[in-house]
Write a protein that holds these residues in place. Structure first.
Motif, short mmCIF file in Angstrom:
data_model
loop_
_atom_site.label_atom_id
_atom_site.label_comp_id
_atom_site.label_asym_id
_atom_site.label_seq_id
_atom_site.Cartn_x
_atom_site.Cartn_y
_atom_site.Cartn_z
N HIS A 28 86.46 124.69 106.13
CA HIS A 28 85.09 124.30 106.45
C HIS A 28 85.01 122.99 107.22
O HIS A 28 84.08 122.77 107.98
N CYS A 75 82.08 124.99 110.25
CA CYS A 75 81.03 125.97 109.94
C CYS A 75 79.66 125.29 109.94
O CYS A 75 79.55 124.09 109.73
N HIS A 76 78.65 126.10 110.11
CA HIS A 76 77.28 125.64 109.91
C HIS A 76 77.01 125.54 108.41
O HIS A 76 77.81 126.00 107.59
N ASP A 77 75.87 124.99 108.04
CA ASP A 77 75.52 124.84 106.63
C ASP A 77 75.50 126.16 105.87
O ASP A 77 75.76 126.20 104.67
N ASP A 78 75.23 127.26 106.57
CA ASP A 78 75.18 128.57 105.91
C ASP A 78 76.55 129.22 105.80
O ASP A 78 76.69 130.35 105.33
N GLY A 79 77.62 128.51 106.23
CA GLY A 79 78.98 129.03 106.13
C GLY A 79 79.45 129.81 107.33
O GLY A 79 80.63 130.17 107.42
N GLU A 80 78.57 130.09 108.27
CA GLU A 80 78.96 130.83 109.48
C GLU A 80 79.72 129.91 110.43
O GLU A 80 79.42 128.73 110.54
N ASP A 82 80.99 127.80 113.46
CA ASP A 82 80.34 127.08 114.55
C ASP A 82 81.23 127.23 115.78
O ASP A 82 82.30 126.62 115.86
#
Length: 136
Positions: A28, A75-80, A82
């Motif tokens: 992450h 990753c973005h905050d939602d886990g996806e 970046d």
């Protein structure tokens, strides 16, 4: 060393890290610690020695400076993932220049030696002998 590079890639996960990703989750956060300067020396007008960490999607290159670290979320905050984190190590362009750095990754899950060893989790788990994690 001159000409050596690390092709642009994402740190979130890859096929070569399959077991690590299974056991510890995706990466992450990436931290790249620079151990030496890559400032252009005063050699016959040399102004650039290469060796930067490049981010092609951001049109950005970071020049290593000893004792500093480059830290970024993979990753973005939602886990996806970046996709802007595509990065690579550009090769030094001068024969007398070598780049030294350490990679540190923060993963989505805790690392327990016993759990990693059960899944064939690599040299560290095997060398340490792997204890059981709480609750296993």
């Amino acid at each position: 060393h001159q000409g050596e590079l690390y092709k642009p890639h994402y740190d979130v996960g890859s096929a070569c890290d399959f077991i690590e990703n299974l056991v510890m989750g995706r990466r992450h956060v990436t931290m790249l610690i620079y151990l030496n300067d890559l400032e252009p020396p005063n050699w016959d007008g040399v102004t650039d020695v290469g060796g930067t960490t490049s981010f092609p999607e951001l049109n950005m290159a970071i020049r290593p400076k000893a004792g500093t670290a480059l830290v970024f979320n993979d990753c973005h905050d939602d886990g996806e993932m970046d996709y802007r984190t595509l990065h690579g190590g550009e090769p030094p362009t001068h024969p007398d220049v070598v780049k030294y750095a350490i990679n540190v990754w923060v993963r989505a899950q805790s690392f327990y030696m016993g759990k990693a060893a059960k899944h064939g989790g690599g040299l560290n788990a095997q060398v340490a002998g792997g204890g059981e994690s709480p609750g296993e």
